[in-house]
Design a protein around this motif. Structure first.
Motif, PDB file in Angstrom:
ATOM      1  N   VAL A 130       0.841  -1.204   0.000  1.00 48.02           N
ATOM      2  CA  VAL A 130       0.000   0.000   0.000  1.00 48.02           C
ATOM      3  C   VAL A 130       0.873   1.250   0.000  1.00 48.02           C
ATOM      4  CG1 VAL A 130      -1.646   1.305   1.381  1.00 48.02           C
ATOM      5  CG2 VAL A 130      -1.991  -1.112   1.030  1.00 48.02           C
ATOM      6  N   LEU A 131       1.975   1.205   0.790  1.00 49.01           N
ATOM      7  CA  LEU A 131       2.895   2.348   0.803  1.00 49.01           C
ATOM      8  C   LEU A 131       3.528   2.554  -0.571  1.00 49.01           C
ATOM      9  CD1 LEU A 131       5.054   2.472   4.048  1.00 49.01           C
ATOM     10  CD2 LEU A 131       3.878   4.329   2.912  1.00 49.01           C
ATOM     11  N   ALA A 132       3.919   1.446  -1.242  1.00 51.12           N
ATOM     12  CA  ALA A 132       4.549   1.562  -2.557  1.00 51.12           C
ATOM     13  C   ALA A 132       3.584   2.173  -3.564  1.00 51.12           C
ATOM     14  CB  ALA A 132       5.033   0.195  -3.040  1.00 51.12           C
ATOM     15  N   VAL A 133       2.317   1.709  -3.537  1.00 46.49           N
ATOM     16  CA  VAL A 133       1.327   2.251  -4.473  1.00 46.49           C
ATOM     17  C   VAL A 133       1.087   3.737  -4.201  1.00 46.49           C
ATOM     18  CG1 VAL A 133      -1.105   2.146  -5.103  1.00 46.49           C
ATOM     19  CG2 VAL A 133       0.201   0.067  -4.934  1.00 46.49           C
ATOM     20  N   PHE A 134       0.936   4.087  -2.903  1.00 42.55           N
ATOM     21  CA  PHE A 134       0.690   5.478  -2.536  1.00 42.55           C
ATOM     22  C   PHE A 134       1.857   6.370  -2.953  1.00 42.55           C
ATOM     23  CE2 PHE A 134       1.321   8.767   0.767  1.00 42.55           C
ATOM     24  CZ  PHE A 134       0.206   9.537   0.495  1.00 42.55           C
ATOM     25  N   LEU A 135       3.089   5.898  -2.695  1.00 39.89           N
ATOM     26  CA  LEU A 135       4.253   6.717  -3.030  1.00 39.89           C
ATOM     27  C   LEU A 135       4.431   6.851  -4.539  1.00 39.89           C
ATOM     28  CD1 LEU A 135       6.889   5.635  -0.391  1.00 39.89           C
ATOM     29  CD2 LEU A 135       5.788   7.832  -0.630  1.00 39.89           C
ATOM     30  N   SER A 136       4.041   5.817  -5.319  1.00 38.35           N
ATOM     31  CA  SER A 136       4.205   5.977  -6.768  1.00 38.35           C
ATOM     32  C   SER A 136       3.138   6.911  -7.335  1.00 38.35           C
ATOM     33  CB  SER A 136       4.217   4.640  -7.487  1.00 38.35           C
ATOM     34  OG  SER A 136       3.429   3.711  -6.866  1.00 38.35           O
ATOM     35  N   VAL A 137       1.942   6.934  -6.728  1.00 39.57           N
ATOM     36  CA  VAL A 137       0.970   7.959  -7.136  1.00 39.57           C
ATOM     37  C   VAL A 137       1.522   9.345  -6.819  1.00 39.57           C
ATOM     38  CG1 VAL A 137      -1.304   8.922  -6.666  1.00 39.57           C
ATOM     39  CG2 VAL A 137      -1.039   6.487  -6.920  1.00 39.57           C
ATOM     40  N   LEU A 138       2.148   9.469  -5.628  1.00 40.88           N
ATOM     41  CA  LEU A 138       2.755  10.739  -5.240  1.00 40.88           C
ATOM     42  C   LEU A 138       3.850  11.132  -6.229  1.00 40.88           C
ATOM     43  CD1 LEU A 138       1.914  12.211  -2.653  1.00 40.88           C
ATOM     44  CD2 LEU A 138       3.999  11.414  -1.601  1.00 40.88           C
ATOM     45  N   MET A 139       4.599  10.099  -6.711  1.00 37.58           N
ATOM     46  CA  MET A 139       5.733  10.370  -7.594  1.00 37.58           C
ATOM     47  C   MET A 139       5.304  10.969  -8.923  1.00 37.58           C
ATOM     48  SD  MET A 139       8.018   8.108  -9.857  1.00 37.58           S
ATOM     49  CE  MET A 139       7.604   9.127 -11.241  1.00 37.58           C
ATOM     50  N   ILE A 140       4.241  10.400  -9.544  1.00 38.80           N
ATOM     51  CA  ILE A 140       3.898  10.891 -10.878  1.00 38.80           C
ATOM     52  C   ILE A 140       3.173  12.223 -10.822  1.00 38.80           C
ATOM     53  CG2 ILE A 140       3.812   8.604 -11.895  1.00 38.80           C
ATOM     54  CD1 ILE A 140       0.772   8.938 -11.983  1.00 38.80           C
ATOM     55  N   THR A 141       2.880  12.750  -9.620  1.00 39.90           N
ATOM     56  CA  THR A 141       2.224  14.053  -9.555  1.00 39.90           C
ATOM     57  C   THR A 141       3.138  15.139  -8.989  1.00 39.90           C
ATOM     58  OG1 THR A 141       1.318  13.406  -7.425  1.00 39.90           O
ATOM     59  CG2 THR A 141      -0.094  13.111  -9.316  1.00 39.90           C
ATOM     60  N   ARG A 142       4.431  14.852  -8.831  1.00 36.91           N
ATOM     61  CA  ARG A 142       5.331  15.867  -8.274  1.00 36.91           C
ATOM     62  C   ARG A 142       5.718  16.891  -9.337  1.00 36.91           C
ATOM     63  NH1 ARG A 142       3.971  16.572  -3.738  1.00 36.91           N
ATOM     64  NH2 ARG A 142       2.238  15.441  -4.637  1.00 36.91           N
ATOM     65  N   LYS A 143       6.135  18.081  -8.862  1.00 34.27           N
ATOM     66  CA  LYS A 143       6.619  19.103  -9.785  1.00 34.27           C
ATOM     67  C   LYS A 143       8.119  19.001 -10.000  1.00 34.27           C
ATOM     68  CE  LYS A 143       3.614  23.139  -9.827  1.00 34.27           C
ATOM     69  NZ  LYS A 143       3.486  24.535  -9.404  1.00 34.27           N
ATOM     70  N   TRP A 144       8.878  18.773  -8.911  1.00 39.94           N
ATOM     71  CA  TRP A 144      10.335  18.755  -9.010  1.00 39.94           C
ATOM     72  C   TRP A 144      10.813  17.360  -9.370  1.00 39.94           C
ATOM     73  CZ3 TRP A 144      13.440  22.980  -8.673  1.00 39.94           C
ATOM     74  CH2 TRP A 144      12.857  24.160  -8.213  1.00 39.94           C
ATOM     75  N   PRO A 145      11.657  17.213 -10.395  1.00 42.09           N
ATOM     76  CA  PRO A 145      12.153  15.888 -10.773  1.00 42.09           C
ATOM     77  C   PRO A 145      12.984  15.224  -9.682  1.00 42.09           C
ATOM     78  CG  PRO A 145      12.524  17.454 -12.535  1.00 42.09           C
ATOM     79  CD  PRO A 145      12.071  18.244 -11.362  1.00 42.09           C
ATOM     80  N   VAL A 146      13.747  16.021  -8.892  1.00 45.11           N
ATOM     81  CA  VAL A 146      14.581  15.413  -7.850  1.00 45.11           C
ATOM     82  C   VAL A 146      13.710  14.754  -6.791  1.00 45.11           C
ATOM     83  CG1 VAL A 146      16.355  15.855  -6.142  1.00 45.11           C
ATOM     84  CG2 VAL A 146      16.369  17.099  -8.268  1.00 45.11           C
ATOM     85  N   THR A 147      12.614  15.418  -6.408  1.00 46.74           N
ATOM     86  CA  THR A 147      11.696  14.845  -5.420  1.00 46.74           C
ATOM     87  C   THR A 147      11.140  13.517  -5.915  1.00 46.74           C
ATOM     88  OG1 THR A 147      11.048  17.136  -5.098  1.00 46.74           O
ATOM     89  CG2 THR A 147       9.835  15.485  -3.878  1.00 46.74           C
ATOM     90  N   ALA A 148      10.755  13.493  -7.195  1.00 50.81           N
ATOM     91  CA  ALA A 148      10.188  12.264  -7.759  1.00 50.81           C
ATOM     92  C   ALA A 148      11.212  11.138  -7.730  1.00 50.81           C
ATOM     93  CB  ALA A 148       9.721  12.524  -9.183  1.00 50.81           C
ATOM     94  N   ALA A 149      12.478  11.451  -8.077  1.00 47.76           N
ATOM     95  CA  ALA A 149      13.508  10.407  -8.070  1.00 47.76           C
ATOM     96  C   ALA A 149      13.743   9.886  -6.658  1.00 47.76           C
ATOM     97  CB  ALA A 149      14.802  10.954  -8.664  1.00 47.76           C
ATOM     98  N   MET A 150      13.757  10.781  -5.667  1.00 50.03           N
ATOM     99  CA  MET A 150      13.962  10.339  -4.277  1.00 50.03           C
ATOM    100  C   MET A 150      12.812   9.448  -3.819  1.00 50.03           C
ATOM    101  SD  MET A 150      16.799  11.504  -3.256  1.00 50.03           S
ATOM    102  CE  MET A 150      18.027  12.639  -3.856  1.00 50.03           C
ATOM    103  N   ILE A 151      11.560   9.831  -4.186  1.00 48.37           N
ATOM    104  CA  ILE A 151      10.409   9.001  -3.817  1.00 48.37           C
ATOM    105  C   ILE A 151      10.517   7.629  -4.476  1.00 48.37           C
ATOM    106  CG2 ILE A 151       7.907   8.790  -4.026  1.00 48.37           C
ATOM    107  CD1 ILE A 151       7.709  11.767  -3.748  1.00 48.37           C
ATOM    108  N   LEU A 152      11.000   7.615  -5.733  1.00 50.00           N
ATOM    109  CA  LEU A 152      11.109   6.336  -6.441  1.00 50.00           C
ATOM    110  C   LEU A 152      12.139   5.427  -5.772  1.00 50.00           C
ATOM    111  CD1 LEU A 152       9.865   4.902  -8.746  1.00 50.00           C
ATOM    112  CD2 LEU A 152      11.643   5.710 -10.234  1.00 50.00           C
ATOM    113  N   ILE A 153      13.207   6.005  -5.183  1.00 44.23           N
ATOM    114  CA  ILE A 153      14.182   5.180  -4.453  1.00 44.23           C
ATOM    115  C   ILE A 153      13.498   4.471  -3.289  1.00 44.23           C
ATOM    116  CG2 ILE A 153      16.254   5.264  -3.031  1.00 44.23           C
ATOM    117  CD1 ILE A 153      17.264   7.490  -4.778  1.00 44.23           C
ATOM    118  N   ILE A 154      12.610   5.200  -2.567  1.00 44.38           N
ATOM    119  CA  ILE A 154      11.895   4.574  -1.443  1.00 44.38           C
ATOM    120  C   ILE A 154      10.984   3.459  -1.954  1.00 44.38           C
ATOM    121  CG2 ILE A 154      10.419   5.020   0.538  1.00 44.38           C
ATOM    122  CD1 ILE A 154      11.312   7.903   0.437  1.00 44.38           C
TER     123      ILE A 154
END
Lengths: 101, 184
Positions: free
Chosen positions: B12-36
């Motif tokens: 559930v955390l992985a799904v939630f974080l990947s939804v968060l990832m594709i809606t971010r504005k900053w690319p660095v934030t998205a990459a960090m979320i994808l590492i998690i």
């Protein structure tokens, strides 16, 4: 409660759909590549789940191959992004219309 | 029971974080979320009994591929991406729902029975070393035994593919004109 591999298949389905929407909805090349990584990871999770479901090791070996292909994809794709950014100073796909018919 | 609950939480955390990832504005934030997300997936692989895959997920994905991503994002010094979403066409929606139905089929008992009937009844599969979800040493041993016997040809081809990708990346990313490099 469903078994562990079955839950894995469901989660891989959800992750794959999120990655697919990310590729189709975002207009930024970096975000599209990150979404492709999510899709590859979802496929890997499905492979591992099927491997655990059938009690064979083939899924894990194939997951290793998928990982190697993803590494190649990231290297070549990021090199392409760097050279496109050098030419157009943008990574938005709306600005990259060199190949339009 | 505790493994199922932790698996559910991780998923559930992985799904939630990947939804968060594709809606971010900053690319660095998205990459960090994808590492998690990668690390959560490594935990899920470990719970499924694939210890070799869990370790290589952390080393290769979170440790190598994502570092290249973050490096390129920081090298290009990218501005925040505007959230201009495109529109889905009808055919794309039909394709997505077809894939949804297929994956749902694979997740149900019918699909499990199909998988097990088609993979486990094969005598070649049964001749292989069995799958031990609990023993870590056995997992690595069995995966490597399979990789260097049945999948040896694919393994060698993968090494060649990596060589070609390295050369291709160098050729693509180097300066296009030699005269610029000479004058600078």
């Amino acid at each position: 409660m469903p078994s562990l591999p079955e839950l894995g298949i469901y989660f891989s389905l959800l992750l794959f759909i999120i990655g697919l929407f990310g590729v189709m909805l975002r207009k930024n090349l970096i975000f599209m590549m990150l979404s492709v990584e999510i899709m590859l990871n979802a496929a890997n999770l499905a492979f591992i789940s099927a491997s655990s479901m059938t009690h064979t090791m083939d899924g894990q070996v194939i997951m290793f191959f998928v990982m190697a292909v993803a590494a190649c994809e990231a290297g070549v794709g990021l090199a392409l992004i760097i050279s496109l950014y050098r030419a157009k100073s943008s990574v938005e796909i709306d600005d990259l219309r060199i190949l339009r018919g | 029971m505790i493994t199922q609950i932790s698996f559910l939480i991780m998923g559930v955390l992985a799904v939630f974080l990947s939804v968060l990832m594709i809606t971010r504005k900053w690319p660095v934030t998205a990459a960090m979320i994808l590492i998690i997300v990668m690390m959560l997936l490594a935990g899920m692989y470990g719970l499924l009994g694939a210890h070799f895959s869990a370790v290589s997920q952390i080393i290769v994905y979170a440790g190598a591929i994502m570092v290249v991503f973050v490096f390129v994002i920081m090298l290009l010094n990218l501005p925040p991406a505007e959230l201009r979403y495109g529109r889905l066409t009808i055919s794309e929606l039909v394709l997505i729902s077809l894939g949804f139905i297929m994956a749902l089929f694979l997740g149900t008992k019918v699909g499990q029975g199909y998988l097990i009937a088609n993979l486990s009844s094969n005598t070649l599969v049964n001749a292989r070393p069995p799958y031990y979800p609990d023993a870590m040493n056995e997992n690595v041993k069995n995966v490597s035994a399979l990789m260097f016997t049945d999948y040896l040809w694919a393994f060698e081809l993968i090494s060649f593919l990596i060589l070609v990708a390295i050369i291709g990346a160098i050729v693509i990313a180097k300066k296009a004109k030699v005269s610029d490099a000479k004058s600078s």
